[in-house]
Design a protein around this motif. Structure first.
Motif, PDB file in Angstrom:
ATOM      1  N   LEU A  62      66.637 -85.047  50.073  1.00 27.05           N
ATOM      2  CA  LEU A  62      67.367 -84.138  50.947  1.00 27.05           C
ATOM      3  C   LEU A  62      68.512 -83.446  50.204  1.00 27.05           C
ATOM      4  O   LEU A  62      68.756 -82.250  50.395  1.00 27.05           O
ATOM      5  N   ALA A  63      69.195 -84.172  49.332  1.00 28.52           N
ATOM      6  CA  ALA A  63      70.334 -83.598  48.605  1.00 28.52           C
ATOM      7  C   ALA A  63      69.883 -82.444  47.703  1.00 28.52           C
ATOM      8  O   ALA A  63      70.525 -81.384  47.654  1.00 28.52           O
ATOM      9  N   VAL A  64      68.781 -82.642  46.992  1.00 29.57           N
ATOM     10  CA  VAL A  64      68.270 -81.582  46.106  1.00 29.57           C
ATOM     11  C   VAL A  64      67.796 -80.401  46.940  1.00 29.57           C
ATOM     12  O   VAL A  64      68.060 -79.241  46.609  1.00 29.57           O
ATOM     13  N   TRP A  65      67.114 -80.663  48.044  1.00 31.12           N
ATOM     14  CA  TRP A  65      66.627 -79.581  48.903  1.00 31.12           C
ATOM     15  C   TRP A  65      67.787 -78.783  49.474  1.00 31.12           C
ATOM     16  O   TRP A  65      67.746 -77.562  49.505  1.00 31.12           O
ATOM     17  N   LEU A  66      68.831 -79.478  49.922  1.00 29.18           N
ATOM     18  CA  LEU A  66      70.005 -78.781  50.451  1.00 29.18           C
ATOM     19  C   LEU A  66      70.703 -77.960  49.365  1.00 29.18           C
ATOM     20  O   LEU A  66      71.221 -76.873  49.630  1.00 29.18           O
ATOM     21  N   GLY A  67      70.710 -78.481  48.136  1.00 25.71           N
ATOM     22  CA  GLY A  67      71.271 -77.708  47.024  1.00 25.71           C
ATOM     23  C   GLY A  67      70.486 -76.429  46.789  1.00 25.71           C
ATOM     24  O   GLY A  67      71.064 -75.368  46.539  1.00 25.71           O
ATOM     25  N   GLY A  68      69.170 -76.506  46.879  1.00 27.31           N
ATOM     26  CA  GLY A  68      68.339 -75.305  46.737  1.00 27.31           C
ATOM     27  C   GLY A  68      68.563 -74.328  47.861  1.00 27.31           C
ATOM     28  O   GLY A  68      68.649 -73.114  47.652  1.00 27.31           O
ATOM     29  N   PHE A  69      68.700 -74.841  49.061  1.00 32.18           N
ATOM     30  CA  PHE A  69      68.959 -73.978  50.213  1.00 32.18           C
ATOM     31  C   PHE A  69      70.322 -73.297  50.070  1.00 32.18           C
ATOM     32  O   PHE A  69      70.466 -72.104  50.357  1.00 32.18           O
ATOM     33  N   ALA A  70      71.315 -74.041  49.579  1.00 37.14           N
ATOM     34  CA  ALA A  70      72.654 -73.470  49.364  1.00 37.14           C
ATOM     35  C   ALA A  70      72.607 -72.393  48.274  1.00 37.14           C
ATOM     36  O   ALA A  70      73.265 -71.346  48.393  1.00 37.14           O
ATOM     37  N   ALA A  71      71.826 -72.605  47.219  1.00 37.02           N
ATOM     38  CA  ALA A  71      71.713 -71.602  46.154  1.00 37.02           C
ATOM     39  C   ALA A  71      71.056 -70.330  46.673  1.00 37.02           C
ATOM     40  O   ALA A  71      71.469 -69.215  46.320  1.00 37.02           O
ATOM     41  N   LEU A  72      70.044 -70.479  47.522  1.00 33.66           N
ATOM     42  CA  LEU A  72      69.414 -69.290  48.105  1.00 33.66           C
ATOM     43  C   LEU A  72      70.397 -68.546  49.010  1.00 33.66           C
ATOM     44  O   LEU A  72      70.458 -67.315  49.000  1.00 33.66           O
ATOM     45  N   GLY A  73      71.170 -69.282  49.781  1.00 36.07           N
ATOM     46  CA  GLY A  73      72.183 -68.649  50.624  1.00 36.07           C
ATOM     47  C   GLY A  73      73.236 -67.936  49.792  1.00 36.07           C
ATOM     48  O   GLY A  73      73.668 -66.825  50.112  1.00 36.07           O
ATOM     49  N   ALA A  74      73.649 -68.569  48.693  1.00 37.17           N
ATOM     50  CA  ALA A  74      74.640 -67.947  47.814  1.00 37.17           C
ATOM     51  C   ALA A  74      74.082 -66.684  47.166  1.00 37.17           C
ATOM     52  O   ALA A  74      74.815 -65.715  46.933  1.00 37.17           O
ATOM     53  N   SER A  75      72.777 -66.661  46.892  1.00 40.86           N
ATOM     54  CA  SER A  75      72.186 -65.458  46.298  1.00 40.86           C
ATOM     55  C   SER A  75      72.226 -64.290  47.280  1.00 40.86           C
ATOM     56  O   SER A  75      72.459 -63.152  46.885  1.00 40.86           O
ATOM     57  N   VAL A  76      72.029 -64.582  48.556  1.00 40.93           N
ATOM     58  CA  VAL A  76      72.104 -63.529  49.576  1.00 40.93           C
ATOM     59  C   VAL A  76      73.532 -62.988  49.661  1.00 40.93           C
ATOM     60  O   VAL A  76      73.759 -61.774  49.696  1.00 40.93           O
TER      61      VAL A  76
END
Length: 116
Positions: A62-76
């Protein structure tokens, strides 16, 4: 006019701008550099986000997945900042209604037609 002619014409305009207003050219170059840096940041965040999402799903972390989701949000967010700095409105998402025309422009067009 072929590609070579356009390139030569553009270089002449750039040389003239450097002679007449070097401060403007420096500001423009700084803005282009900032846009390039932000575009690279958006790409890097998208790549990191995609990798982290994939790894997070494959390992059920979950931690890695949330990190990926946060990176995608930061890219937007970074892309919106890049567009804001360029003074360009963001492109509408698929399915969004087209932008409504400015009523004052429509009124002026109507008045111009009726005055004839």
């Amino acid at each position: 006019m072929n590609d070579h002619d356009v390139t030569r014409e553009f270089e002449e305009i750039e040389r003239a701008a450097r002679r007449t207003d070097p401060a403007f050219v420096r500001r423009l170059e700084r803005q282009v550099r900032r846009n390039d840096q932000l575009a690279l940041a958006v790409f890097a965040l998208l790549a990191v986000g995609a990798v982290l999402l994939t790894v997070g799903l494959a390992t059920t972390s979950l931690a890695v997945w949330l990190g990926g989701f946060a990176a995608l949000g930061a890219s937007v967010v970074a892309d919106r900042l890049r567009l804001h700095l360029l003074h360009r409105p963001p492109e509408p998402a698929a399915g969004d209604a087209p932008p409504r025309p400015d009523p004052t422009i429509e009124y002026r067009r109507h008045r111009a037609r009726s005055d004839k």
